[in-house]
Design an enzyme around this catalytic site. Structure first.
Site, PDB file in Angstrom:
ATOM      1  CE1 TYR A  58       1.084   0.936   4.096  1.00 32.27           C
ATOM      2  CE2 TYR A  58      -0.583  -0.484   5.045  1.00 32.27           C
ATOM      3  CZ  TYR A  58       0.327   0.250   5.048  1.00 32.27           C
ATOM      4  OH  TYR A  58       0.781   0.217   6.630  1.00 32.27           O
ATOM      5  CB  THR A  59       0.502   4.388  -1.577  1.00 35.81           C
ATOM      6  OG1 THR A  59      -0.685   4.889  -1.286  1.00 35.81           O
ATOM      7  CG2 THR A  59       0.382   3.763  -3.074  1.00 35.81           C
ATOM      8  CD  GLU A 129       3.988   1.190  -3.695  1.00 39.26           C
ATOM      9  OE1 GLU A 129       3.169   1.321  -2.930  1.00 39.26           O
ATOM     10  OE2 GLU A 129       5.200   0.900  -3.283  1.00 39.26           O
ATOM     11  CG  HIS A 191       6.963  -3.781   1.145  1.00 36.45           C
ATOM     12  ND1 HIS A 191       7.129  -2.556   1.150  1.00 36.45           N
ATOM     13  CD2 HIS A 191       8.279  -4.268   1.275  1.00 36.45           C
ATOM     14  CE1 HIS A 191       8.625  -1.987   1.074  1.00 36.45           C
ATOM     15  NE2 HIS A 191       9.015  -3.155   1.028  1.00 36.45           N
TER      16      HIS A 191
END
Length: 830
Positions: A58-59, A129, A191
């Protein structure tokens, strides 16, 4: 012009070659006459696709900030970016996937990473992303000092993902997997999976199961999950095996055998992926079952080795045992028999000459031969079944170790149970009236010169041979003026034991709990106090606290805002103090760097006792240790339990103000009498702490000392095992003046405490208020000196040495001289 130069001109040497680029290469070959280099093509079987992994992120920032970070600024990039509809910074009417880097190109999205044996996954992965902005905050006042994503001083609120966004993600991921067949289900990761100590994206709200249903990524089968869950509920998996299994699945974790911060982070990452409804960072049967179900499904060749190790490590549940009563409490003939014939049905017990008792519970024997020190007991010719017999051992015992042997239990297959109580104390002070004349002379002279008062008790070979009171229990009134008539000290006076609390409350409790199998001092403290995490806390063993090698400073003065760690460590509330202890108090040095005597260690050990017993420390020791020993004068917070102030020796004259020179919120200014002096114990722990708070008198302490000399029991009560006591009192390798908590005489390192005559096996402790204990097994001796040395004015010492309580300047207040004269009196006695 050469081909390389043309390729560079068209930008083909700096990025991957797409289909259009390959056409251009063919055209260039015609221009530069590639036919001049004879080439042919033969497909090798030894190759694979470069792309092995698909990584979800996620950003954590909105669309426009994401574009700026991933496209316009240097340092970060990703292959794809998927906006969300509710983002005001995204102005396009249609939600669409934005490609930032060609799949054949290298994007900087993974950073320092590891998965399934490969490092630095930027070279081998495609990154996606997804715009999703959690709200994360840190407790800046915590001084926790960690920037870990899963640190306890960090709190994140994770929003749901946009359903339309996930639809696009699923379609994109399906296309990527079709183009990159080497990406296996277990290689679709977050991530946080590839960098768990640094990242926690895409977070616990990411719909991994929804992706799995669309053919993307891994998930477990419920039937397999149930199988392993039931297995691990029966016998838990070890942390070492769990670390090994996580590594076999793909995580870059090292097997350490403890739940260190990296393991906590990795377990959190795994749970966010596969158990998002139960993210705790803790090892439990559910988490282990999910991992093994995944391994069985996706790596079936690995599961057998893991389960073989599990079976090898599996131990039957260890039920905490209840300590039996008595010193000897055995069934004869013994069931667990040795092949060495003459070691069976024999044992030793401690007793004193002319004392002792034996109790025989006959099970079904008609006769038995029982020997004490080789002498056969004259017992009933015909034993009756299920009857109890009691005999005096006075004619057969000697001082020290005595032998017990049981033979010829008849008929064959029958048995008897033999019990022998521990020795108890007897008063013999009348026989030693003049023995300690020099001791009396020293203390009485100190009293005449201004020392406040003391009570001394000496135990030798099971007898109380001295019990004397000196001076005054209280000399000053509130405000500091002398009383018109000082209150004489009595032999039954109760004293604030200060740090002797560490031994006669906390250590006694720990030795009992270790004997019962409820605590293992070689295990990390975090196994018993799971919130004890971060900054290396996970690596601190219980024994590190006992040996004062955990790395804490001598104390944290929680009771005042003016403490060395700042106002955020101010606490006059026990629950808040516990929170600070478990997750905030920093280390001064590394683990086992050096021994630093610290109250913090014993505060934590007190919490350990409370957590394991599910009782407050005072309730546990008073109910489970002191009460069975008939000790009614050893307790915490005595003024709350029916005692009056005049029963206690007074300590500081003006509260905790040091003659008015110290001030803090709620500081006491009256004469302290029956209230624990230690400010941390009184204000920050409500009077009950592992390091201070216990009150007692010399006769109660004499019973506790004899319990130690007996090897763990007194009369019919067993408090702890002899072997556990030996473990707690043996010298530490790094500093032989310490045992586990106990101070040791060893080879004379602590003459100020034990004097010059103590044996190397002597142990004991001191207390700030003026208390000292010595237990010397080699001489079967205990010395208990309780003083109220702090009930005195504060005076200036010689130049440059600052101020001190006047009572601590006397020999009696310095301990060693009194202890030395006691030994001397006994060693020189005819």
């Amino acid at each position: 012009m050469q081909l390389r130069a043309l390729l560079t001109l068209f930008g083909l040497m700096s990025r991957g070659t797409s289909g259009k680029s390959l056409g251009l290469v063919a055209l260039l070959c015609l221009v530069v006459s590639c036919s001049s280099l004879p080439l042919s093509y033969m497909q090798s079987k030894n190759y694979s696709q470069r792309i092995k992994f698909l990584v979800m992120h996620y950003t954590a920032i909105d669309y426009q900030k994401s574009v700026k970070a991933l496209v316009e600024e240097g340092g970060l990039s990703s292959h794809y970016l998927i906006p969300e509809r509710n983002d005001p910074s995204y102005q396009d009417s249609e939600l669409k996937v934005i490609q930032l880097v060609e799949e054949s190109g290298r994007a900087w999205h993974a950073g320092n990473s590891y998965w399934q044996g490969r490092e630095d996954l930027n070279d081998q992965s495609i990154g996606i992303e997804i715009v999703n902005v959690p709200h994360c905050m840190r407790d800046e006042a915590s001084n926790f000092g960690s920037k870990r994503e899963n640190s306890i001083d960090r709190l994140c609120v994770f929003p749901d993902y946009d359903p339309k966004q996930i639809e696009l993600l699923i379609k994109l991921s399906q296309d990527i997997l079709a183009r990159n067949p080497d990406i296996s289900p277990t290689a679709v990761v977050g991530h946080s999976d590839i960098a768990p100590t640094r990242k926690n994206d895409p977070g616990p709200r990411f719909p991994w199961y929804q992706l799995y249903q669309a053919g993307i990524g891994a998930w477990y089968d419920n039937d397999t999950l149930q199988k392993y869950w039931q297995i691990f509920n029966q016998s838990p998996i070890s942390i070492g095996l769990m670390q090994h299994a996580l590594n076999r699945y793909g995580y870059g974790i090292t097997e350490t055998g403890i739940i260190d911060s990296a393991t906590f982070d990795t377990l959190s990452a795994f749970q966010m992926h596969f158990l998002p409804w139960s993210v705790s960072g803790k090892l439990d049967s559910k988490t282990a079952a999910v991992l093994f179900a995944l391994i069985e499904k996706y790596f079936p060749s690995r599961i057998d080795a893991l389960m073989k190790r599990y079976e090898a490590e599996k131990m039957p549940p260890v039920a905490p045992r209840t300590l039996a009563y008595y010193q000897v409490n055995e069934l004869f003939p013994t069931v667990d028999r040795s092949t060495r014939e003459w070691v069976n049905d024999r044992t030793v017990f401690k007793e004193y000459k002319g004392e002792g008792q034996i109790i025989i519970d006959n099970i079904d024997a008609q006769s038995a031969d029982i020997y004490i020190n080789g002498q056969k007991l004259n017992i009933e010719n015909a034993l009756q079944p299920y009857q109890r017999y009691e005999y005096s051992l006075a004619r057969r015992t000697k001082t020290g170790e005595n032998t017990l042997k049981v033979e010829n239990v008849r008929p064959e297959g029958s048995s008897v149970k033999v019990m022998i109580p521990y020795p108890t104390l007897h008063d013999a002070t009348g026989q030693y009236l003049t023995t300690f004349a020099k001791v009396d002379e020293l203390i009485n002279q100190d009293v005449a010169d201004g020392f406040p008062g003391a009570v001394l008790l000496v135990v030798k070979e099971g007898k109380i041979i001295k019990r004397s009171a000196y001076g005054y229990a209280r000399k000053f009134a509130d405000g500091g003026l002398p009383l018109d008539q000082a209150v004489k000290m009595q032999t039954n006076q109760l004293f604030d034991l200060a740090s002797n609390t560490k031994m006669f409350a906390t250590n006694f409790a720990l030795m009992k709990l270790v004997s019962e199998g409820k605590i293992d001092v070689t295990r990390p403290l975090s196994e018993y106090l799971p919130e004890y995490q971060g900054q290396g806390r996970e690596s601190r063993l219980v024994r590190d606290l006992l040996t004062h090698t955990a790395g804490y400073s001598p104390q944290v003065r929680f009771f005042t805002k003016d403490n060395e760690l700042g106002s955020r460590f101010f606490s006059q509330n026990k629950a808040q103090t516990e929170h600070l202890l478990l997750s905030r108090v920093p280390f001064e040095t590394g683990r086992q760097t050096k021994a630093i005597y610290s109250d913090t260690d014993y505060m934590l050990l007190g919490l350990l006792v409370e957590r394991v017993t599910q009782m407050s420390l005072d309730r546990y020791v008073e109910q489970d240790i002191y009460h069975p020993l008939n000790l009614s004068n050893t307790l915490f917070n005595p003024l709350h339990k029916g005692f009056a102030p005049q029963q206690f020796a007074a300590t500081e004259i003006q509260g905790n103000t040091r003659d008015g020179s110290v001030d803090f919120t709620n500081v006491r200014k009256h004469v302290l009498q029956g209230e624990v002096h230690d400010e941390k114990a009184f204000h920050s722990f409500a009077g009950v702490a592992g390091h201070a708070g216990l009150f007692s008198n010399v006769d109660d302490l004499a019973v506790l000392a004899q319990t130690l000399l007996n090897g763990g029991g007194y009369g019919r009560v067993k408090v702890f095992d002899r072997a556990v006591l030996a473990k707690f009192t043996k010298p530490e390798e790094g500093d032989s003046s310490f045992g586990l908590g106990w101070r040791r005489a060893d080879q004379g390192q602590s003459k100020w405490h034990f004097g010059p005559y103590a044996s190397p096996y002597a142990y004991g402790h001191t207390g700030w208020t003026g208390t000292v204990t010595v237990i010397d097994p080699a001489y079967d001796l205990a010395i208990i000196l309780l003083t109220n040395a702090r009930h005195s004015k504060i005076v200036e010492r010689e130049a440059g040495k600052g101020r001190e309580f006047n009572g601590k300047l006397f020999e009696t207040g310095k301990y060693g001289s009194v202890i030395s004269l006691v030994y001397e009196a006994l060693l020189e006695r005819p």
